[in-house]
Design a protein around this motif. Sequence first.
Motif, PDB file in Angstrom:
ATOM      1  N   GLU A 170       0.835  -1.205   0.000  1.00 28.88           N
ATOM      2  CA  GLU A 170       0.000   0.000   0.000  1.00 28.88           C
ATOM      3  C   GLU A 170       0.868   1.253   0.000  1.00 28.88           C
ATOM      4  O   GLU A 170       0.618   2.192  -0.779  1.00 28.88           O
ATOM      5  CB  GLU A 170      -0.925  -0.019   1.219  1.00 28.88           C
ATOM      6  CG  GLU A 170      -1.879   1.161   1.277  1.00 28.88           C
ATOM      7  CD  GLU A 170      -2.912   1.010   2.374  1.00 28.88           C
ATOM      8  OE1 GLU A 170      -3.437   2.042   2.828  1.00 28.88           O
ATOM      9  OE2 GLU A 170      -3.196  -0.138   2.769  1.00 28.88           O
ATOM     10  N   GLU A 171       1.897   1.274   0.843  1.00 30.81           N
ATOM     11  CA  GLU A 171       2.780   2.441   0.905  1.00 30.81           C
ATOM     12  C   GLU A 171       3.563   2.603  -0.394  1.00 30.81           C
ATOM     13  O   GLU A 171       3.822   3.733  -0.847  1.00 30.81           O
ATOM     14  CB  GLU A 171       3.737   2.307   2.090  1.00 30.81           C
ATOM     15  CG  GLU A 171       3.051   2.373   3.440  1.00 30.81           C
ATOM     16  CD  GLU A 171       2.310   3.692   3.627  1.00 30.81           C
ATOM     17  OE1 GLU A 171       2.867   4.746   3.262  1.00 30.81           O
ATOM     18  OE2 GLU A 171       1.159   3.653   4.113  1.00 30.81           O
ATOM     19  N   GLU A 172       3.957   1.493  -1.019  1.00 27.44           N
ATOM     20  CA  GLU A 172       4.704   1.555  -2.281  1.00 27.44           C
ATOM     21  C   GLU A 172       3.846   2.181  -3.377  1.00 27.44           C
ATOM     22  O   GLU A 172       4.311   3.037  -4.143  1.00 27.44           O
ATOM     23  CB  GLU A 172       5.134   0.145  -2.688  1.00 27.44           C
ATOM     24  CG  GLU A 172       6.062   0.095  -3.886  1.00 27.44           C
ATOM     25  CD  GLU A 172       7.515   0.323  -3.512  1.00 27.44           C
ATOM     26  OE1 GLU A 172       8.354   0.313  -4.414  1.00 27.44           O
ATOM     27  OE2 GLU A 172       7.806   0.539  -2.318  1.00 27.44           O
ATOM     28  N   GLU A 192     -16.406   3.394   2.569  1.00 28.32           N
ATOM     29  CA  GLU A 192     -16.704   2.426   3.615  1.00 28.32           C
ATOM     30  C   GLU A 192     -16.025   1.095   3.354  1.00 28.32           C
ATOM     31  O   GLU A 192     -15.746   0.332   4.284  1.00 28.32           O
ATOM     32  CB  GLU A 192     -18.218   2.222   3.708  1.00 28.32           C
ATOM     33  CG  GLU A 192     -18.662   1.337   4.866  1.00 28.32           C
ATOM     34  CD  GLU A 192     -20.174   1.224   4.947  1.00 28.32           C
ATOM     35  OE1 GLU A 192     -20.646   0.525   5.861  1.00 28.32           O
ATOM     36  OE2 GLU A 192     -20.861   1.827   4.098  1.00 28.32           O
ATOM     37  N   TYR A 193     -15.705   0.810   2.063  1.00 28.73           N
ATOM     38  CA  TYR A 193     -15.177  -0.505   1.712  1.00 28.73           C
ATOM     39  C   TYR A 193     -13.803  -0.431   1.047  1.00 28.73           C
ATOM     40  O   TYR A 193     -12.913  -1.195   1.377  1.00 28.73           O
ATOM     41  CB  TYR A 193     -16.153  -1.222   0.782  1.00 28.73           C
ATOM     42  CG  TYR A 193     -17.523  -1.388   1.377  1.00 28.73           C
ATOM     43  CD1 TYR A 193     -17.753  -2.284   2.423  1.00 28.73           C
ATOM     44  CD2 TYR A 193     -18.601  -0.624   0.922  1.00 28.73           C
ATOM     45  CE1 TYR A 193     -19.008  -2.425   2.985  1.00 28.73           C
ATOM     46  CE2 TYR A 193     -19.864  -0.766   1.480  1.00 28.73           C
ATOM     47  CZ  TYR A 193     -20.065  -1.666   2.504  1.00 28.73           C
ATOM     48  OH  TYR A 193     -21.310  -1.804   3.058  1.00 28.73           O
ATOM     49  N   TRP A 194     -13.601   0.489   0.091  1.00 33.09           N
ATOM     50  CA  TRP A 194     -12.331   0.581  -0.606  1.00 33.09           C
ATOM     51  C   TRP A 194     -11.398   1.547   0.111  1.00 33.09           C
ATOM     52  O   TRP A 194     -11.849   2.530   0.703  1.00 33.09           O
ATOM     53  CB  TRP A 194     -12.541   1.050  -2.043  1.00 33.09           C
ATOM     54  CG  TRP A 194     -13.341   0.092  -2.861  1.00 33.09           C
ATOM     55  CD1 TRP A 194     -13.000  -1.187  -3.211  1.00 33.09           C
ATOM     56  CD2 TRP A 194     -14.619   0.318  -3.441  1.00 33.09           C
ATOM     57  NE1 TRP A 194     -13.993  -1.762  -3.971  1.00 33.09           N
ATOM     58  CE2 TRP A 194     -15.004  -0.862  -4.130  1.00 33.09           C
ATOM     59  CE3 TRP A 194     -15.497   1.410  -3.456  1.00 33.09           C
ATOM     60  CZ2 TRP A 194     -16.205  -0.973  -4.818  1.00 33.09           C
ATOM     61  CZ3 TRP A 194     -16.693   1.306  -4.131  1.00 33.09           C
ATOM     62  CH2 TRP A 194     -17.045   0.118  -4.806  1.00 33.09           C
ATOM     63  N   SER A 195     -10.098   1.296   0.020  1.00 40.65           N
ATOM     64  CA  SER A 195      -9.146   2.199   0.655  1.00 40.65           C
ATOM     65  C   SER A 195      -8.256   2.902  -0.353  1.00 40.65           C
ATOM     66  O   SER A 195      -7.708   3.955  -0.046  1.00 40.65           O
ATOM     67  CB  SER A 195      -8.260   1.433   1.646  1.00 40.65           C
ATOM     68  OG  SER A 195      -7.452   0.495   0.958  1.00 40.65           O
ATOM     69  N   LEU A 196      -8.105   2.336  -1.573  1.00 42.87           N
ATOM     70  CA  LEU A 196      -7.224   2.934  -2.567  1.00 42.87           C
ATOM     71  C   LEU A 196      -7.919   3.021  -3.920  1.00 42.87           C
ATOM     72  O   LEU A 196      -8.591   2.072  -4.337  1.00 42.87           O
ATOM     73  CB  LEU A 196      -5.940   2.115  -2.735  1.00 42.87           C
ATOM     74  CG  LEU A 196      -4.972   2.043  -1.557  1.00 42.87           C
ATOM     75  CD1 LEU A 196      -3.770   1.188  -1.936  1.00 42.87           C
ATOM     76  CD2 LEU A 196      -4.523   3.432  -1.127  1.00 42.87           C
ATOM     77  N   ALA A 197      -7.741   4.157  -4.602  1.00 45.61           N
ATOM     78  CA  ALA A 197      -8.104   4.285  -6.010  1.00 45.61           C
ATOM     79  C   ALA A 197      -6.838   4.056  -6.820  1.00 45.61           C
ATOM     80  O   ALA A 197      -5.791   4.639  -6.521  1.00 45.61           O
ATOM     81  CB  ALA A 197      -8.680   5.672  -6.287  1.00 45.61           C
TER      82      ALA A 197
END
Length: 342
Positions: free
Chosen positions: A119-121, A134-139
């Motif tokens: 995720e950080e990369e 509410e469900y996704w964290s990244l686009a």
Amino acid sequence: MPVLLYYPLVKPPTEVLHQALLYWDGIATVVPRARRVYEFAVSPELRELRDRSLYTPLPFDRRSVEMLDHPDLGTAHSGSLASQALRQELFRLLGSPGSELTWPPDTFLYGSKLSHWLEEELLSLGLAERYDSEYWSLAVPRQVQQLIIGVLARELAAVHRVMDTGQPVSYVPYTDHPDAYAASLHAASERRLPAYQADLGGLLPVPAPGTPTAEVLAFRDRYPDERERLMRALHRLLGDLRRDYEHPADVLAQLRSEVERSVEDYRAAARSSRMAWVERSVTVTVALAAAAGSVVQPGLTWVLGAVGGYALNVATREIRPLSRARKEHDFSHLHRVRETLA
């Protein structure tokens, strides 16, 4: 028979689901590990199939995190090779067409499908943005989503697992996204291996669009012997091609009668049903067990002959295998939407 492992989405298209129910032991997909997000992502139909032991959700759990753990941990770690390969492919995506984020975004990643370093990369490379949902964290760009889930699916397929019944189970990667298919085969080390590519779709008819899944399940229950004989014959054909790579025409000659009989029996069962059937193109990549560079030449095509009324073409190509190679088989399937009436 193995279980079809569909990627890059949690919910497979209906035609892929029906093919899994007819020709494999069931279907699996990679799912988020957070319970609330899992309930959102997995459809009621898939949950019903899970109750019948026909659907397997594969969460991105501790074992999955180890497969794609931080690439700087060194080759002693179980997942370092796959993570290094994935990192290389992410760098290759930078600046390439289709790698830019669009807004509003149309492709997302569930946060509980990712390890922290990945995720950080993605954020540091500019290949993702945090998304308040509410469900996704990244686009992410579509290419990034397909690359990550394609690599994860191939790694998961290479791990031996045991079903709740105690029986071993193996997974066959399967997608209808050509970019995800290509990414899952190429995201690896620089070591290259030859592979065969065959289109078996003409031998595997599926119900026409609009057919209820309940009717497909009824057909599966009514004709278990016919469908199992067909899949055993085709898996034996693919396995023999992988091992006896120097003589592909001989492999087909030895197995032609077995395949043709199983195809004929299955088509007779299909004709006796009330369902309409179509053909879907299914390209299978078979990584060869071992072969010198002179054995197969990329771009060379064999027409191995007619099986069940269809010409079976096998072309050679090169792939870069991921960190885990399957000893018993290494198949990867691409589902295309070309169709004709059967």
